[in-house]
Design a protein around this motif. Structure first.
Motif, PDB file in Angstrom:
ATOM      1  N   ARG A 152       0.823  -1.212   0.000  1.00 15.25           N
ATOM      2  CA  ARG A 152       0.000   0.000   0.000  1.00 15.25           C
ATOM      3  C   ARG A 152       0.858   1.263   0.000  1.00 15.25           C
ATOM      4  O   ARG A 152       0.522   2.252  -0.650  1.00 15.25           O
ATOM      5  N   ASP A 166      -9.635  -2.610   7.070  1.00 12.59           N
ATOM      6  CA  ASP A 166      -9.805  -3.759   6.173  1.00 12.59           C
ATOM      7  C   ASP A 166      -9.389  -5.081   6.808  1.00 12.59           C
ATOM      8  O   ASP A 166      -9.820  -6.137   6.346  1.00 12.59           O
ATOM      9  N   PHE A 167      -8.521  -5.033   7.839  1.00 10.92           N
ATOM     10  CA  PHE A 167      -7.911  -6.291   8.286  1.00 10.92           C
ATOM     11  C   PHE A 167      -8.006  -6.610   9.768  1.00 10.92           C
ATOM     12  O   PHE A 167      -7.492  -7.643  10.187  1.00 10.92           O
ATOM     13  N   PRO A 217     -13.391   1.435   6.262  1.00 10.28           N
ATOM     14  CA  PRO A 217     -12.995   0.440   5.259  1.00 10.28           C
ATOM     15  C   PRO A 217     -12.125   1.146   4.216  1.00 10.28           C
ATOM     16  O   PRO A 217     -12.356   2.306   3.913  1.00 10.28           O
ATOM     17  N   GLY A 218     -11.138   0.446   3.715  1.00  8.47           N
ATOM     18  CA  GLY A 218     -10.195   1.079   2.783  1.00  8.47           C
ATOM     19  C   GLY A 218      -8.884   1.425   3.466  1.00  8.47           C
ATOM     20  O   GLY A 218      -7.856   1.537   2.814  1.00  8.47           O
ATOM     21  N   THR A 219      -8.945   1.571   4.806  1.00  9.51           N
ATOM     22  CA  THR A 219      -7.697   1.751   5.554  1.00  9.51           C
ATOM     23  C   THR A 219      -7.169   0.359   5.932  1.00  9.51           C
ATOM     24  O   THR A 219      -7.914  -0.626   5.866  1.00  9.51           O
TER      25      THR A 219
END
Ligand code: ADP
Length: 169
Positions: A44, A124-125, A118-120
Motif C-alpha cells: 500500500r 480492512d484487516f 474500510p479502505g484503511t
C-alpha cells in the motif's frame, strides 16, 4: 538583484525537495506478521508512491518497546501492550515522501479498528484495538525519534527511485 532572484528560486526548489523527504516510522506488529499481512501493508505504501528507506525484521525486547511507547507508561493497557508487542517478530520500516506522517496515519486508520474506515489497513484487516496489526508515527517529531530508535544511521538508505519524477511534479 539577479542574484537575489536566483537565490529565491533555488530556495523554493530546496523547500519543495525537502517536503518530499518527510519520514515516518511504520511497523507491522506481531499479529500482522502472524497473519501474513507484511506484503499487503508494504504494497500500500509502495503503490501510493512512498519510498522505502529502511526495513528489518526483529523481535523487540521489552526495554526497547518501553522506550518506544514511553508516553503510554501510565495507561492501564501498557503491560499488555508490551507483552503483545514483544511476543514475536515485527517488521520495522521507514517510509519517506510528501506528508508521509499524516498520510501514513490516514492509510493505517483510527487506533481502534472498529472506528477505522474500510479502505484503511486497520479498517480492512482487524477488529480489536489490542490487535491492530500496525504502527505509524503520529507526528513529524515522533517519526524522527522512532526512526532513530529502531535504526542506526547506516541502516537508513538515501536513494532516488526512478519513478520519482512521475510521482511528484
Ligand atoms: P496509535 O498506535 O494509533 O498511535 P496509541 O499511541 O494511543 O495509538 O496506542 C498505542 C497502541 O496501544 C495502539 O496501537 C494499540 O495497539 C494499543 N492500545 C491503545 N489503546 C488501547 C486500549 N484501550 N486497549 C488495548 N490496547 C490499546
Amino acid at each position: 538583484h539577479m542574484v537575489a532572484t536566483l537565490l529565491a528560486v533555488l530556495s523554493t526548489f530546496a523547500k519543495m525537495a525537502d517536503q518530499n523527504k518527510e519520514r515516518t516510522f511504520i511497523m507491522v506488529k506481531p499479529d500482522g506478521v502472524q497473519r501474513g499481512l507484511v506484503g499487503e501493508i508494504m504494497k500500500r505504501f509502495e503503490n501510493r508512491g512512498y519510498k522505502l528507506v529502511a526495513c528489518k525484521m526483529c523481535t523487540p525486547t521489552k526495554a526497547h518497546l518501553e522506550e518506544h511507547y514511553r508516553d503510554l507508561k501510565s495507561k492501564g493497557f501498557f503491560a499488555g501492550l508490551i507483552e503483545y508487542m514483544s511476543s514475536g517478530p515485527v517488521v520495522a520500516m521507514v517510509w519517506e515522501g510528501k506528508e508521509a506522517v499524516k498520510m501514513g496515519r490516514m492509510m493505517l486508520g483510527a487506533t481502534n479498528p472498529l472506528q477505522s474506515n474500510p479502505g484503511t489497513i486497520r479498517g480492512d484487516f482487524c477488529i480489536d484495538v489490542g490487535r491492530n496489526i500496525c504502527h505509524g508515527s503520529d507526528s513529524v517529531e515522533s517519526g524522527k525519534r522512532e526512526s532513530e530508535h529502531w535504526f542506526k544511521d547506516g541502516e537508513i538508505q538515501e536513494w532516488s527511485p526512478a519513478q520519482s519524477k512521475w510521482v511528484y511534479e
